[in-house]
Scaffold this motif. Structure first.
Motif, PDB file in Angstrom:
ATOM      1  N   SER A 273       0.804  -1.218   0.000  1.00 46.44           N
ATOM      2  CA  SER A 273       0.000   0.000   0.000  1.00 46.44           C
ATOM      3  C   SER A 273       0.842   1.275   0.000  1.00 46.44           C
ATOM      4  CB  SER A 273      -0.952   0.017   1.202  1.00 46.44           C
ATOM      5  OG  SER A 273      -0.226  -0.003   2.415  1.00 46.44           O
ATOM      6  N   ALA A 274       2.163   1.134   0.084  1.00 46.34           N
ATOM      7  CA  ALA A 274       3.035   2.310   0.003  1.00 46.34           C
ATOM      8  C   ALA A 274       3.087   2.799  -1.440  1.00 46.34           C
ATOM      9  CB  ALA A 274       4.438   1.967   0.497  1.00 46.34           C
ATOM     10  N   ASP A 275       3.330   4.089  -1.620  1.00 45.06           N
ATOM     11  CA  ASP A 275       3.422   4.639  -2.971  1.00 45.06           C
ATOM     12  C   ASP A 275       4.705   4.200  -3.670  1.00 45.06           C
ATOM     13  OD1 ASP A 275       1.075   6.694  -3.224  1.00 45.06           O
ATOM     14  OD2 ASP A 275       1.909   7.003  -1.232  1.00 45.06           O
ATOM     15  N   LEU A 276       5.753   3.955  -2.891  1.00 47.35           N
ATOM     16  CA  LEU A 276       7.021   3.504  -3.457  1.00 47.35           C
ATOM     17  C   LEU A 276       7.802   2.793  -2.367  1.00 47.35           C
ATOM     18  CD1 LEU A 276       8.787   3.660  -6.068  1.00 47.35           C
ATOM     19  CD2 LEU A 276       9.904   5.644  -5.046  1.00 47.35           C
ATOM     20  N   VAL A 277       8.438   1.690  -2.730  1.00 48.46           N
ATOM     21  CA  VAL A 277       9.273   0.938  -1.794  1.00 48.46           C
ATOM     22  C   VAL A 277      10.706   0.950  -2.311  1.00 48.46           C
ATOM     23  CG1 VAL A 277       9.707  -1.271  -0.662  1.00 48.46           C
ATOM     24  CG2 VAL A 277       7.345  -0.556  -1.129  1.00 48.46           C
ATOM     25  N   LEU A 278      11.626   1.389  -1.475  1.00 50.69           N
ATOM     26  CA  LEU A 278      13.045   1.380  -1.814  1.00 50.69           C
ATOM     27  C   LEU A 278      13.720   0.253  -1.049  1.00 50.69           C
ATOM     28  CD1 LEU A 278      13.857   5.212  -1.621  1.00 50.69           C
ATOM     29  CD2 LEU A 278      13.191   3.874  -3.624  1.00 50.69           C
ATOM     30  N   THR A 279      14.483  -0.564  -1.774  1.00 49.76           N
ATOM     31  CA  THR A 279      15.163  -1.697  -1.162  1.00 49.76           C
ATOM     32  C   THR A 279      16.648  -1.612  -1.468  1.00 49.76           C
ATOM     33  OG1 THR A 279      13.168  -3.028  -1.544  1.00 49.76           O
ATOM     34  CG2 THR A 279      15.169  -4.214  -0.931  1.00 49.76           C
ATOM     35  N   PRO A 280      17.446  -1.050  -0.584  1.00 54.16           N
ATOM     36  CA  PRO A 280      18.887  -0.965  -0.833  1.00 54.16           C
ATOM     37  C   PRO A 280      19.514  -2.342  -0.993  1.00 54.16           C
ATOM     38  CG  PRO A 280      18.233   0.407   1.030  1.00 54.16           C
ATOM     39  CD  PRO A 280      17.060  -0.453   0.708  1.00 54.16           C
ATOM     40  N   ASP A 281      20.531  -2.425  -1.825  1.00 56.26           N
ATOM     41  CA  ASP A 281      21.239  -3.690  -2.038  1.00 56.26           C
ATOM     42  C   ASP A 281      22.226  -3.892  -0.899  1.00 56.26           C
ATOM     43  OD1 ASP A 281      22.538  -5.932  -2.873  1.00 56.26           O
ATOM     44  OD2 ASP A 281      23.396  -5.050  -4.692  1.00 56.26           O
ATOM     45  N   LEU A 282      21.842  -4.721   0.076  1.00 56.48           N
ATOM     46  CA  LEU A 282      22.667  -4.932   1.264  1.00 56.48           C
ATOM     47  C   LEU A 282      23.220  -6.348   1.330  1.00 56.48           C
ATOM     48  CD1 LEU A 282      20.429  -2.936   3.744  1.00 56.48           C
ATOM     49  CD2 LEU A 282      22.735  -2.321   3.016  1.00 56.48           C
ATOM     50  N   GLN A 283      23.422  -6.950   0.168  1.00 56.76           N
ATOM     51  CA  GLN A 283      24.051  -8.262   0.149  1.00 56.76           C
ATOM     52  C   GLN A 283      25.422  -8.173   0.810  1.00 56.76           C
ATOM     53  OE1 GLN A 283      22.904 -11.221  -0.820  1.00 56.76           O
ATOM     54  NE2 GLN A 283      20.911 -10.375  -1.372  1.00 56.76           N
ATOM     55  N   GLY A 284      25.658  -9.071   1.751  1.00 60.81           N
ATOM     56  CA  GLY A 284      26.938  -9.057   2.458  1.00 60.81           C
ATOM     57  C   GLY A 284      26.933  -8.222   3.722  1.00 60.81           C
TER      58      GLY A 284
END
Length: 322
Positions: A273-284
């Motif tokens: 339901s959020a207008d935009l979702v940001l998912t940083p690349d935190l592999q490692g």
């Protein structure tokens, strides 16, 4: 011929007047420039609607929700710094668990350099220091938040929610009547003591007389609650799921990992339901990799820069620069 006539003749007195200049319409077809290079001229400007020019675009400062994730939450600072650098207006920041800590840290910092300086003071012992006794945890009593509160008091002093340069709200779960609440008054150190009190590790903190916990495992992304506070686009930042699963040593950290698994599951519906979702690349970057602060902050900045066009669209800035 008189001298006056001679002078007027020299000045072109008998020349025919030039015809009025007719503007040449601009073409969209490529034009061959010197050297054989084809170049398409820009389209002709269109007349702005209305007698007073174009209608201005309505820009609405976003509400940014920073979710839980312990050390991965360091990426939240990179997100907030990049939004500021890009001129994206933010009207409120809501934080849950470590997202609450980063929201408060950013809110009380005078500038970006101040944020970086304060970040250096947050290490693993900030959360897992002398006050965390494994015998207390596995004896069923839970660890006291007193050590955590001492650290928070050193970091924030007596600053309150009113001290922040941007409005912030922090998510807690009250045991008094079993409900989620966004708090926004009182001392930051006392509020964060509750916001960071993960139920699998700590005993309940107390907020205005009510035993309370972190809401990370129950309500990690309070999107609906955010819209009740202010009608604005909601940008959620999810750091818990972006680093993948990890293997950790120690029973306390395993407990926290299970808590985050519940948090990820609980957050899926709200994130839709959020207008935009940001998912940083935190592999490692694991939940307890506090020494990877630089990598986490960079990941936060990078996700904003890579999706800046979408972010501008959400707040009403369109695809251009502010």
């Amino acid at each position: 011929m008189t001298a006056a006539l001679a002078l007027s003749g020299c000045a072109g007195a008998h020349k025919k007047p030039l015809p009025p200049t007719v503007p040449v319409p601009r073409t969209e077809e490529p034009v061959t420039m010197p050297g054989g290079i084809e170049e398409t001229p820009p389209p002709a400007a269109t007349k702005a609607p209305g007698p007073y020019g174009p209608v201005p675009t309505q820009v609405t400062p976003a509400t940014v929700i920073l979710g839980p994730g312990m050390a991965r939450g360091l990426a939240h600072v990179g997100v907030l710094q990049a939004l500021e650098d890009q001129g994206v207006p933010v009207g409120m920041v809501i934080g849950v668990e470590s997202g609450g800590l980063m929201a408060a840290l950013y809110g009380v910092s005078r500038n970006k350099n101040d944020v970086d300086w304060n970040l250096q003071r947050i290490k693993e012992d900030f959360f897992f220091g002398e006050g965390l006794s494994l015998s207390k945890i596995f004896g069923g009593a839970g660890a006291s938040t007193e050590h955590l509160f001492q650290k928070l008091s050193q970091l924030f002093g007596r600053q309150t929610f009113a001290s922040t340069r941007i409005p912030i709200r922090l998510g807690v779960y009250s045991e008094l009547d079993n409900h989620f609440e966004l708090i926004g008054k009182g001392r930051l150190a006392g509020a964060l003591r509750v916001v960071l009190a993960d139920r699998t590790i700590y005993t309940a903190g107390e907020w205005f007389g009510a035993p309370s916990w972190s809401s990370g495992a129950v309500t990690p992304f309070p999107v609906d609650e955010a819209r009740k506070i202010r009608q604005a686009p909601v940008i959620a930042v999810d750091v818990a799921a972006s680093g993948g699963e990890e293997s950790v040593d120690g029973e306390a950290k395993e407990k926290y990992g299970r808590s985050m698994a519940r948090s990820i599951a609980a957050g899926q519906t709200a994130l839709k339901s959020a207008d935009l979702v940001l998912t940083p690349d935190l592999q490692g970057v694991g939940y307890f990799d506090f020494e990877k602060r630089g990598k986490a902050v960079y990941a936060g900045r990078a996700v904003v820069e890579s999706r800046i066009a979408e972010i501008r669209q959400v707040v009403g800035q369109g695809g251009g620069t502010p």
